[in-house]
Motif scaffolding. Structure first.
Motif, PDB file in Angstrom:
ATOM      1  N   ARG A   3       0.832  -1.184   0.000  1.00  0.00           N
ATOM      2  CA  ARG A   3       0.000   0.000   0.000  1.00  0.00           C
ATOM      3  C   ARG A   3       0.874   1.245   0.000  1.00  0.00           C
ATOM      4  N   ASN A   4       0.281   2.361  -0.475  1.00  0.00           N
ATOM      5  CA  ASN A   4       1.042   3.603  -0.584  1.00  0.00           C
ATOM      6  C   ASN A   4       1.650   4.019   0.750  1.00  0.00           C
ATOM      7  N   ASP A   5       0.853   3.852   1.853  1.00  0.00           N
ATOM      8  CA  ASP A   5       1.369   4.261   3.150  1.00  0.00           C
ATOM      9  C   ASP A   5       2.481   3.339   3.638  1.00  0.00           C
ATOM     10  N   SER A   6       2.657   2.192   2.984  1.00  0.00           N
ATOM     11  CA  SER A   6       3.699   1.254   3.378  1.00  0.00           C
ATOM     12  C   SER A   6       5.037   1.540   2.700  1.00  0.00           C
ATOM     13  N   PHE A   7       5.007   2.292   1.580  1.00  0.00           N
ATOM     14  CA  PHE A   7       6.264   2.582   0.904  1.00  0.00           C
ATOM     15  C   PHE A   7       7.211   3.387   1.795  1.00  0.00           C
ATOM     16  N   ALA A   8       6.637   4.356   2.524  1.00  0.00           N
ATOM     17  CA  ALA A   8       7.466   5.159   3.429  1.00  0.00           C
ATOM     18  C   ALA A   8       8.062   4.286   4.523  1.00  0.00           C
ATOM     19  N   LEU A   9       7.253   3.357   5.033  1.00  0.00           N
ATOM     20  CA  LEU A   9       7.738   2.440   6.070  1.00  0.00           C
ATOM     21  C   LEU A   9       8.847   1.548   5.520  1.00  0.00           C
ATOM     22  N   ARG A  98      16.816  -3.773  17.169  1.00  0.00           N
ATOM     23  CA  ARG A  98      16.699  -4.164  18.575  1.00  0.00           C
ATOM     24  C   ARG A  98      17.533  -3.244  19.469  1.00  0.00           C
ATOM     25  N   LYS A  99      18.716  -2.909  19.011  1.00  0.00           N
ATOM     26  CA  LYS A  99      19.555  -1.993  19.786  1.00  0.00           C
ATOM     27  C   LYS A  99      18.909  -0.623  19.894  1.00  0.00           C
ATOM     28  N   SER A 100      18.332  -0.143  18.773  1.00  0.00           N
ATOM     29  CA  SER A 100      17.659   1.158  18.795  1.00  0.00           C
ATOM     30  C   SER A 100      16.463   1.137  19.738  1.00  0.00           C
ATOM     31  N   MET A 101      15.690   0.047  19.686  1.00  0.00           N
ATOM     32  CA  MET A 101      14.547  -0.091  20.598  1.00  0.00           C
ATOM     33  C   MET A 101      15.002  -0.111  22.049  1.00  0.00           C
ATOM     34  N   PHE A 102      16.011  -0.918  22.332  1.00  0.00           N
ATOM     35  CA  PHE A 102      16.474  -1.067  23.715  1.00  0.00           C
ATOM     36  C   PHE A 102      17.044   0.239  24.249  1.00  0.00           C
ATOM     37  N   GLU A 103      17.822   0.917  23.403  1.00  0.00           N
ATOM     38  CA  GLU A 103      18.381   2.199  23.835  1.00  0.00           C
ATOM     39  C   GLU A 103      17.282   3.224  24.090  1.00  0.00           C
ATOM     40  N   ARG A 104      16.218   3.188  23.254  1.00  0.00           N
ATOM     41  CA  ARG A 104      15.109   4.117  23.476  1.00  0.00           C
ATOM     42  C   ARG A 104      14.329   3.756  24.738  1.00  0.00           C
ATOM     43  N   ILE A 105      14.138   2.450  24.968  1.00  0.00           N
ATOM     44  CA  ILE A 105      13.442   2.017  26.180  1.00  0.00           C
ATOM     45  C   ILE A 105      14.152   2.518  27.424  1.00  0.00           C
ATOM     46  N   LEU A 106      15.483   2.528  27.375  1.00  0.00           N
ATOM     47  CA  LEU A 106      16.263   2.992  28.525  1.00  0.00           C
ATOM     48  C   LEU A 106      16.083   4.485  28.783  1.00  0.00           C
ATOM     49  N   THR A 107      15.589   5.224  27.801  1.00  0.00           N
ATOM     50  CA  THR A 107      15.441   6.676  27.966  1.00  0.00           C
ATOM     51  C   THR A 107      13.991   7.115  28.130  1.00  0.00           C
ATOM     52  N   ALA A 310       3.719  -4.854   9.510  1.00  0.00           N
ATOM     53  CA  ALA A 310       2.980  -4.650  10.753  1.00  0.00           C
ATOM     54  C   ALA A 310       3.932  -4.669  11.950  1.00  0.00           C
ATOM     55  N   ALA A 311       4.902  -5.597  11.907  1.00  0.00           N
ATOM     56  CA  ALA A 311       5.893  -5.661  12.982  1.00  0.00           C
ATOM     57  C   ALA A 311       6.753  -4.400  12.999  1.00  0.00           C
ATOM     58  N   ALA A 312       7.128  -3.923  11.813  1.00  0.00           N
ATOM     59  CA  ALA A 312       7.942  -2.710  11.728  1.00  0.00           C
ATOM     60  C   ALA A 312       7.201  -1.513  12.326  1.00  0.00           C
ATOM     61  N   THR A 313       5.889  -1.461  12.104  1.00  0.00           N
ATOM     62  CA  THR A 313       5.098  -0.375  12.688  1.00  0.00           C
ATOM     63  C   THR A 313       5.199  -0.381  14.205  1.00  0.00           C
ATOM     64  N   SER A 314       5.052  -1.571  14.802  1.00  0.00           N
ATOM     65  CA  SER A 314       5.120  -1.662  16.269  1.00  0.00           C
ATOM     66  C   SER A 314       6.528  -1.360  16.785  1.00  0.00           C
ATOM     67  N   VAL A 315       7.552  -1.751  16.008  1.00  0.00           N
ATOM     68  CA  VAL A 315       8.936  -1.479  16.414  1.00  0.00           C
ATOM     69  C   VAL A 315       9.224   0.026  16.373  1.00  0.00           C
ATOM     70  N   PHE A 316       8.778   0.674  15.293  1.00  0.00           N
ATOM     71  CA  PHE A 316       9.040   2.107  15.170  1.00  0.00           C
ATOM     72  C   PHE A 316       8.204   2.929  16.147  1.00  0.00           C
ATOM     73  N   GLU A 317       7.100   2.368  16.635  1.00  0.00           N
ATOM     74  CA  GLU A 317       6.345   3.062  17.684  1.00  0.00           C
ATOM     75  C   GLU A 317       7.201   3.232  18.933  1.00  0.00           C
ATOM     76  N   ILE A 318       8.021   2.217  19.224  1.00  0.00           N
ATOM     77  CA  ILE A 318       8.930   2.317  20.376  1.00  0.00           C
ATOM     78  C   ILE A 318      10.074   3.277  20.066  1.00  0.00           C
ATOM     79  N   ILE A 319      10.686   3.098  18.896  1.00  0.00           N
ATOM     80  CA  ILE A 319      11.836   3.936  18.533  1.00  0.00           C
ATOM     81  C   ILE A 319      11.443   5.412  18.462  1.00  0.00           C
ATOM     82  N   ASP A 320      10.196   5.672  18.003  1.00  0.00           N
ATOM     83  CA  ASP A 320       9.738   7.054  17.853  1.00  0.00           C
ATOM     84  C   ASP A 320       9.113   7.626  19.125  1.00  0.00           C
ATOM     85  N   ALA A 321       8.958   6.797  20.155  1.00  0.00           N
ATOM     86  CA  ALA A 321       8.371   7.296  21.403  1.00  0.00           C
ATOM     87  C   ALA A 321       9.238   8.421  21.964  1.00  0.00           C
ATOM     88  N   GLU A 322       8.587   9.421  22.514  1.00  0.00           N
ATOM     89  CA  GLU A 322       9.319  10.583  23.024  1.00  0.00           C
ATOM     90  C   GLU A 322      10.115  10.196  24.264  1.00  0.00           C
TER      91      GLU A 322
END
Length: 589
Positions: A3-9, A98-107, A310-322
């Motif tokens: 889908r078009n919205d998936s190309f950006a992802l 995984r490293k990006s997610m974990f580092e973001r979780i720590l912050t 779908a998995a990438a969406t959930s992963v980037f939700e963590i990475i993009d969390a403030e």
């Protein structure tokens, strides 16, 4: 297919490929060579039949078998090369995510963890992240290699007989529509399946963490049913995904075979009228037959692709969390330890009322202040504001007359040590747990000195490897009192000027409490101490006692003053003595 919205992802995922561009390019090049080799098979077949069997040319009889062997060698090597290269890139991408997610979780701020169960985060970190791998490997291989193969075969068919090829092209829009429709459902089912997997991990995490409670309260049947319900939900969405994906392939193939049947009919007529040679007919038919496999893979790639997106969406939700906001710019070294709460107001996100209402307390350097009150009175909330786990909505908290919001978080927390009733230890050695968080390098002697002061060396010497003994997950091989003494030794080694004690002895037996209380007395010397305690006997010797009631400061004074005042503190004290849960206070030694 996407889908078009998936190309950006997808583009964002490919950005993680950038550090491995050379290996990725090698894989793509190998895919192109492999696709070209596969598309060359029918052309080689035409030359073999027309040259060797129809024209009976001896040169073809000798060269074609060698060419065929060479073609399949190239095909095999290129297949190996792109599989290994892209798998290498995919595993690196998953590692980086995984490293990006974990580092973001720590912050992330504590408010985030209040909303997200730890098991759900674990599921995203492990299961969901792994679902992204096929996007770089199998899905990408299918999309690139099989698309090139299809284009090559279709191009060859056009060159061979464009009229027959047009018959095949008529079904491509229908196939595209089928794939697009299936894509939507697969994405929905994949997202639901991953959410269900997070719930499954959450239930399993809770059950595995509470075996004693489940057995003593007879909760096995209830937990078994809860797990079965969630597991059934996972299976249900897996089957929906499987059914949708399984129907997709045969449907696409059926549409393609209808075109194939028509083409065979017209190709037979063309052969009779000498518009197509025998070799050309076999070659054309072979090209169409070779089209079916890549078309099937292209139609089935949606399952892995949509699951990965779908998995990438959930992963980037963590990475993009403030991340936790660090508004401070001022650097401080060792503070003197003066704390002042000035009309502090705080409300938890989503709560209907304030947890703190205009709290004002002035704590002198080195002073020991106890916070008491009923559950929900605001004691823990007030303590959580000191290290800025949460920020006040109004008012201010000052350290050495500096608003803590102006101080860098790292500097503020470097001046604070924390000991709670819920001791957190790591699956490491005793020495590593004591040294955890200590500034800079610490020597063996410093660790031993801290353990000695915390009365921990008494049991450490009896351990199999002493300070080098592995203590298990969260110190499961130690008693409650031993674990608490290790946490006190850790706080001693940090040597921070401010000490926060949150119900540090509430879960201990009388003997363990006595030893731990001695360790706490050693820890409190020369430090500003804020203590939360339900056992009033443990804070009877505090310099001041602050009584909290419904988020407000109700009373302030010494233990004796508050008892003499016969107010709220006196009532709490009388209740504990009447229940027999609070022994008489002992004078400070």
């Amino acid at each position: 297919m996407i889908r078009n919205d998936s190309f950006a992802l997808y583009r964002r995922l490919l950005a993680y490929v950038r550090p491995y561009t050379k290996v990725f390019a090698l894989g793509v090049l190998a895919m192109i060579v492999n696709a070209a080799a596969e598309a060359s098979v029918p052309a080689l077949l035409k030359q073999l039949i027309d040259g060797s069997f129809v024209e009976k040319d001896p040169a073809f009889a000798h060269l074609m078998p060698l060419a065929l062997v060479g073609l399949f060698i190239v095909r095999g090597l290129s297949d190996y090369a792109h599989t290994v290269a892209l798998s290498s890139v995919a595993t690196h991408v998953v590692l980086d995510l995984r490293k990006s997610m974990f580092e973001r979780i720590l912050t992330l701020p504590l408010a985030f963890f209040d909303r997200q169960p730890s098991a759900t985060l674990m599921s995203r970190l492990t299961y969901n992240a792994q679902q992204i791998s096929p996007i770089i490997t199998s899905s990408l291989i299918t999309i690139v290699k099989d698309s090139l193969t299809v284009v090559g075969l279709l191009g060859y068919m056009l060159w061979l007989n464009w009229k027959l090829s047009l018959l095949f092209f008529t079904v491509l829009p229908v196939i595209a529509w089928v794939i697009r429709s299936v894509s939507r459902r697969l994405r929905q089912y994949s997202r639901a399946q991953q959410n269900s997997m997070g719930s499954l991990t959450h239930v399993a995490h809770e059950v595995l963490g509470a075996p004693r409670e489940i057995r003593i309260f007879g909760g096995a049947a209830y937990e078994a049913k809860r797990f079965a319900d969630v597991a059934a939900s996972v299976r249900r969405y897996m089957m929906k995904t499987t059914r949708t994906s399984a129907a997709n392939g045969p449907l696409v193939q059926f549409i393609a075979v209808l075109a194939l049947a028509a083409i065979i009919y017209y190709a037979t007529l063309a052969t009779r009228s000498d518009q197509l040679t025998v070799g050309g007919f076999v070659s054309f038919f072979g090209a169409m037959a070779l089209l079916l496999a890549p078309l099937k893979r292209l139609s089935n790639v949606n399952e892995a692709l949509q699951r990965g997106l779908a998995a990438a969406t959930s992963v980037f939700e963590i990475i993009d969390a403030e991340p936790e906001r660090d508004t401070g710019t001022r650097e401080i070294a060792r503070a003197s330890g003066r704390l002042r709460f000035d009309e502090v107001v705080f409300r938890y996100p989503g709560a209907e009322s304030d947890a703190l209402h205009g709290v004002s307390i002035d704590i002198r350097p080195g002073e020991s202040v106890a916070l008491v009150g009923a559950s929900g009175s605001g004691k823990s909330t007030l303590m959580s504001l000191i290290p800025r786990f949460y920020a006040p909505d109004a008012g201010s908290i000052l350290l050495d007359e500096i608003d803590t919001r102006e101080i860098r978080l790292a500097d503020l927390r470097a001046n604070i040590a924390l000991v709670t009733q819920h001791v957190v230890l790591f699956n490491d050695t005793v020495a590593a747990n004591i040294a955890y968080g200590a500034p800079g390098e610490v020597s063996r002697e410093q660790i031993e000195a801290a353990a000695e002061t915390a009365h921990a060396m008494e049991f450490i010497r009896e351990l199999p490897q002493g300070l080098d003994t592995q203590i298990g997950e969260n110190g499961t091989r130690l008693s409650g009192g031993q674990r608490q003494r290790l946490s006190i030794a850790r706080a001693l080694l940090k040597d921070a000027p401010i000490l926060l004690l949150d119900e540090a002895t509430s879960a201990l037996d009388t003997e363990s409490e006595r030893i731990v209380q001695q360790a706490i007395d050693n820890l409190k010397r020369g430090r500003t101490t804020v203590t939360i305690a339900h056992r009033l006997s443990t804070i009877a010797n505090a310099d001041r006692v602050v009584v909290m009631d419904q988020g407000r400061v109700a009373e302030v004074g010494t233990h004796e003053q508050l008892l003499a005042r016969a107010g709220l503190y006196h009532k709490l004290h009388q209740m504990q003595f009447r229940d027999g849960s609070a022994p008489a206070a002992t004078p400070e030694s």
